[in-house]
Each structure stands twice: as structure tokens, then as C-alpha cells.
Scaffold this motif. Structure first.
Motif: not given
Length: 81
Positions: A10-26
Motif C-alpha cells: 500500500s505504500l505507493p498509493g499512500l505516497a501518491i495520496i500524500g503528495v496530493a494532500r500536500l498540494w491541497q494543503l500547501g
């Protein structure tokens, strides 16, 4: 051992979601809204990865980002089933 393997898968999917969330919050939080599509590209990426997994969802998100340009489309563009 199975929980460790499931986590590693599940790590690759979590990484993609993390990048998208960082973009949303930043950057996305301080820039004016200019999205051509609904949902936004970052939300689309999160939905696509959750629905289809890291590989197919990531490719769908990448394709969406490539279509997001002045010559691309606009409007409602849901994640395909």
C-alpha cells in the motif's frame, strides 16, 4: 508477516495520496481557484488511487494532469469505473 506485506504493497498509493494532500494543503490553499475540471486534479488523484490502486490510479491522475491545459477540456470529469 502478512500485515507487513500488505503495508508495503500500500505504500505507493499512500505516497501518491500524500503528495496530493500536500498540494491541497500547501500551494493550492493559497492560490486562487483556477481548476478547469471538477473534481480538482488533486482530488481526482486521491479518488483514482483509492478506487483503482497506485498503478492504474496514478496513470489516470497523470493523464488528467496532462489534459489540464488551455487547450484541454473542462467541466465535470469523474474517475471512470
Amino acid at each position: 508477516m502478512t500485515k507487513v506485506l500488505a503495508f508495503l504493497v500500500s505504500l505507493p498509493g499512500l505516497a501518491i495520496i500524500g503528495v496530493a494532500r500536500l498540494w491541497q494543503l500547501g500551494p493550492s490553499a493559497i492560490m486562487p481557484p483556477t481548476c478547469r475540471y471538477s473534481p480538482s486534479c488533486s482530488q481526482y488523484a486521491i479518488i483514482a488511487v483509492r478506487k483503482h490502486g497506485a498503478i492504474k490510479g496514478g496513470l489516470l491522475a497523470l493523464w488528467r494532469l496532462l489534459r489540464c491545459n488551455p487547450w484541454g477540456g473542462h467541466g465535470h470529469d469523474p474517475v471512470p469505473d
